[in-house]
Design a protein around this motif. Structure first.
Motif, PDB file in Angstrom:
ATOM      1  N   ASP A  46      13.230  -6.454  52.580  1.00  0.00           N
ATOM      2  CA  ASP A  46      12.387  -5.528  53.340  1.00  0.00           C
ATOM      3  C   ASP A  46      12.422  -4.119  52.748  1.00  0.00           C
ATOM      4  O   ASP A  46      11.379  -3.490  52.581  1.00  0.00           O
ATOM      5  CB  ASP A  46      12.815  -5.486  54.805  1.00  0.00           C
ATOM      6  CG  ASP A  46      12.605  -6.818  55.506  1.00  0.00           C
ATOM      7  OD1 ASP A  46      11.707  -7.566  55.076  1.00  0.00           O
ATOM      8  OD2 ASP A  46      13.332  -7.093  56.476  1.00  0.00           O
ATOM      9  N   GLN A  47      13.610  -3.634  52.400  1.00  0.00           N
ATOM     10  CA  GLN A  47      13.724  -2.301  51.820  1.00  0.00           C
ATOM     11  C   GLN A  47      13.066  -2.254  50.442  1.00  0.00           C
ATOM     12  O   GLN A  47      12.380  -1.285  50.107  1.00  0.00           O
ATOM     13  CB  GLN A  47      15.193  -1.867  51.701  1.00  0.00           C
ATOM     14  CG  GLN A  47      15.861  -1.620  53.013  1.00  0.00           C
ATOM     15  CD  GLN A  47      16.479  -2.875  53.614  1.00  0.00           C
ATOM     16  OE1 GLN A  47      16.284  -3.971  53.117  1.00  0.00           O
ATOM     17  NE2 GLN A  47      17.215  -2.699  54.695  1.00  0.00           N
ATOM     18  N   ALA A  48      13.272  -3.295  49.649  1.00  0.00           N
ATOM     19  CA  ALA A  48      12.677  -3.339  48.310  1.00  0.00           C
ATOM     20  C   ALA A  48      11.161  -3.416  48.394  1.00  0.00           C
ATOM     21  O   ALA A  48      10.452  -2.745  47.634  1.00  0.00           O
ATOM     22  CB  ALA A  48      13.230  -4.528  47.527  1.00  0.00           C
ATOM     23  N   SER A  49      10.641  -4.203  49.313  1.00  0.00           N
ATOM     24  CA  SER A  49       9.199  -4.332  49.473  1.00  0.00           C
ATOM     25  C   SER A  49       8.582  -3.023  49.956  1.00  0.00           C
ATOM     26  O   SER A  49       7.515  -2.609  49.483  1.00  0.00           O
ATOM     27  CB  SER A  49       8.885  -5.453  50.459  1.00  0.00           C
ATOM     28  OG  SER A  49       7.506  -5.576  50.647  1.00  0.00           O
ATOM     29  N   MET A  50       9.249  -2.348  50.889  1.00  0.00           N
ATOM     30  CA  MET A  50       8.764  -1.062  51.368  1.00  0.00           C
ATOM     31  C   MET A  50       8.725  -0.040  50.225  1.00  0.00           C
ATOM     32  O   MET A  50       7.746   0.700  50.079  1.00  0.00           O
ATOM     33  CB  MET A  50       9.670  -0.545  52.492  1.00  0.00           C
ATOM     34  CG  MET A  50       8.918  -0.204  53.734  1.00  0.00           C
ATOM     35  SD  MET A  50       9.894   0.193  55.195  1.00  0.00           S
ATOM     36  CE  MET A  50      11.441   0.766  54.659  1.00  0.00           C
ATOM     37  N   PHE A  51       9.775  -0.005  49.419  1.00  0.00           N
ATOM     38  CA  PHE A  51       9.828   0.922  48.290  1.00  0.00           C
ATOM     39  C   PHE A  51       8.748   0.581  47.261  1.00  0.00           C
ATOM     40  O   PHE A  51       8.087   1.480  46.731  1.00  0.00           O
ATOM     41  CB  PHE A  51      11.218   0.881  47.644  1.00  0.00           C
ATOM     42  CG  PHE A  51      11.389   1.862  46.526  1.00  0.00           C
ATOM     43  CD1 PHE A  51      11.544   3.214  46.799  1.00  0.00           C
ATOM     44  CD2 PHE A  51      11.384   1.448  45.215  1.00  0.00           C
ATOM     45  CE1 PHE A  51      11.696   4.130  45.776  1.00  0.00           C
ATOM     46  CE2 PHE A  51      11.535   2.346  44.182  1.00  0.00           C
ATOM     47  CZ  PHE A  51      11.698   3.694  44.468  1.00  0.00           C
ATOM     48  N   TYR A  52       8.546  -0.709  46.985  1.00  0.00           N
ATOM     49  CA  TYR A  52       7.513  -1.148  46.043  1.00  0.00           C
ATOM     50  C   TYR A  52       6.131  -0.666  46.493  1.00  0.00           C
ATOM     51  O   TYR A  52       5.371  -0.096  45.707  1.00  0.00           O
ATOM     52  CB  TYR A  52       7.522  -2.676  45.920  1.00  0.00           C
ATOM     53  CG  TYR A  52       6.343  -3.244  45.183  1.00  0.00           C
ATOM     54  CD1 TYR A  52       6.297  -3.236  43.802  1.00  0.00           C
ATOM     55  CD2 TYR A  52       5.257  -3.781  45.872  1.00  0.00           C
ATOM     56  CE1 TYR A  52       5.202  -3.751  43.132  1.00  0.00           C
ATOM     57  CE2 TYR A  52       4.174  -4.291  45.213  1.00  0.00           C
ATOM     58  CZ  TYR A  52       4.153  -4.280  43.835  1.00  0.00           C
ATOM     59  OH  TYR A  52       3.070  -4.780  43.166  1.00  0.00           O
TER      60      TYR A  52
END
Length: 98
Positions: A46-52
């Motif tokens: 979730d954090q990686a997708s939000m940052f992406y």
């Protein structure tokens, strides 16, 4: 109270990372590649997708040419990819890592 199995389950989940490759093309010189990598812990999709998505939105507004943005699961599985400009053509040229 935390679930004692949550730590065990997280141990087997993959890591995520967001990689931004920028290619600088100057006629008469080799193409320079700048790589920026942001790593996230195990199971932090979730954090990686939000940052992406934040990086894609920012690059879309700034209009950087020849940029490739990837969301990677584990070591090399690409989950999502976004290219700005003719990245595939630039990759075939003589690329020099900066």
């Amino acid at each position: 109270m935390k679930n004692p199995l949550a730590g065990l389950i997280r141990m087997f989940q993959p890591k995520y990372s967001v990689v931004v490759n920028m290619y600088h093309v100057i006629p008469g010189t080799p193409v320079k590649k700048f790589e920026h990598k942001h790593e996230f812990g195990k199971g932090e999709f979730d954090q990686a997708s939000m940052f992406y998505h934040k990086v894609v939105k920012k690059h879309g507004s700034l209009n950087f040419p020849n940029t490739e943005i990837q969301l990677i699961k584990g070591k090399k599985t690409v989950v999502e990819r976004k290219n700005y400009g003719p990245v595939d053509l630039v990759k075939t040229l003589n690329v020099q890592s900066a």
